[in-house]
Design an enzyme around this catalytic site. Structure first.
Site, PDB file in Angstrom:
ATOM      1  N   HIS A 149      56.609  23.155  48.910  1.00 36.50           N
ATOM      2  CA  HIS A 149      57.423  23.907  49.732  1.00 36.50           C
ATOM      3  C   HIS A 149      57.173  23.299  51.328  1.00 36.50           C
ATOM      4  CE1 HIS A 149      57.043  27.266  46.870  1.00 36.50           C
ATOM      5  NE2 HIS A 149      57.858  27.732  47.569  1.00 36.50           N
ATOM      6  N   LYS A 153      55.589  27.066  55.728  1.00 38.54           N
ATOM      7  CA  LYS A 153      55.385  28.324  54.747  1.00 38.54           C
ATOM      8  C   LYS A 153      53.815  28.777  55.211  1.00 38.54           C
ATOM      9  CE  LYS A 153      55.418  29.717  50.125  1.00 38.54           C
ATOM     10  NZ  LYS A 153      56.214  31.178  50.582  1.00 38.54           N
TER      11      LYS A 153
END
Length: 263
Positions: A149, A153
């Site tokens: 990711h 995040k």
């Protein structure tokens, strides 16, 4: 003489009134755009931190609320939605067995037909990847998960990876399949987190959006199941599907695969 009252059809029924919580966030803005573009849905409220949720819901007469906020407030939001009789579609991560249990108890007490759908991932390709991995896992000796990711995040491992690991662990346990072989004696921290007995490795890298790879291995063979979301718009078909189905599915549902009937 024909009746002047038309039957209920998608063309004549009122649109479903939708509120978006976390509307100024990256996902929230995308959800607002998707709701406004979808047939049969009407965006009636954009809610952000600092606003009184109960007041907004009463004023907007929202029927469904989509929550893409942050883990520290999402549970309180969903409890408020249950009290208000508003169906909840939740994409915020951070849920565990204890918080899900509190939701289930609240829904049972409320007994008002409200539905709560919590989806670790709304991407249809991600849902199919997770489901296929869970079905395949009992037939392979080894399994590990790599999730990748963007570095903004806040949680690791991702909710998607945790959901995948839980499903894999459940199917392996039901089939009597033991743990993956691992002779590691030193440097255990390099082997990633362990979620329900499954090793999960989290990568955070600028340029990524949301990606997951499930690796399954047997002697002489390997199966790799890879899913990539390159834009936040990839989650929107799943969000819209969940919003539309929410009023007809009372109670708590975890995982979009249950709406697709592939779980």
């Amino acid at each position: 003489m024909t009746s002047s009252t038309a039957p209920d059809t998608p063309e004549t029924t009122n649109p479903l009134r939708v509120a978006v919580l976390g509307a100024q966030g990256r996902m929230g803005k995308t959800v607002c755009d998707a709701v406004e573009a979808a047939d049969g849905l009407e965006l009636v409220a954009r809610v952000d931190s600092g606003e009184d949720l109960a007041t907004v819901l009463e004023r907007s007469k929202a029927q469904v609320a989509v929550d893409f906020t942050v883990p520290s407030v999402t549970e309180a939001n969903v409890h408020a939605l249950i009290d208000a009789g508003v169906h909840a579609v939740v994409g915020t991560t951070g849920w565990d067995e204890a918080s899900l249990g509190r939701l289930s108890e609240h829904l049972q007490r409320a007994h008002n037909g409200v539905s709560v759908l919590i989806a670790p991932n709304f991407s249809l390709s991600a849902v199919f990847a997770m489901t296929l991995a869970a079905k395949a896992a009992p037939y392979f000796e080894s399994v590990e998960i790599v999730e990748l990711h963007h570095p903004d995040k806040v949680d690791a491992p991702s909710g998607t990876a945790r959901h995948t690991a839980a499903a894999i662990s459940a199917t392996r346990s039901a089939a009597g399949r033991g743990s993956s072989p691992d002779a590691t004696e030193t440097g255990h921290e390099a082997r990633g987190a362990v979620v329900d007995g499954i090793h999960v490795h989290a990568v955070r890298l600028r340029g990524l959006t949301a990606h997951e790879e499930i690796l399954l291995g047997n002697p002489g063979e390997q199966l790799s199941i890879r899913q990539d979301s390159f834009e936040r718009t990839s989650f929107m078909p799943g969000v819209v599907l969940a919003v539309r189905k929410a009023p007809s599915r009372p109670g708590l549902t975890v995982g979009l695969e249950n709406l697709l009937e592939i779980g």
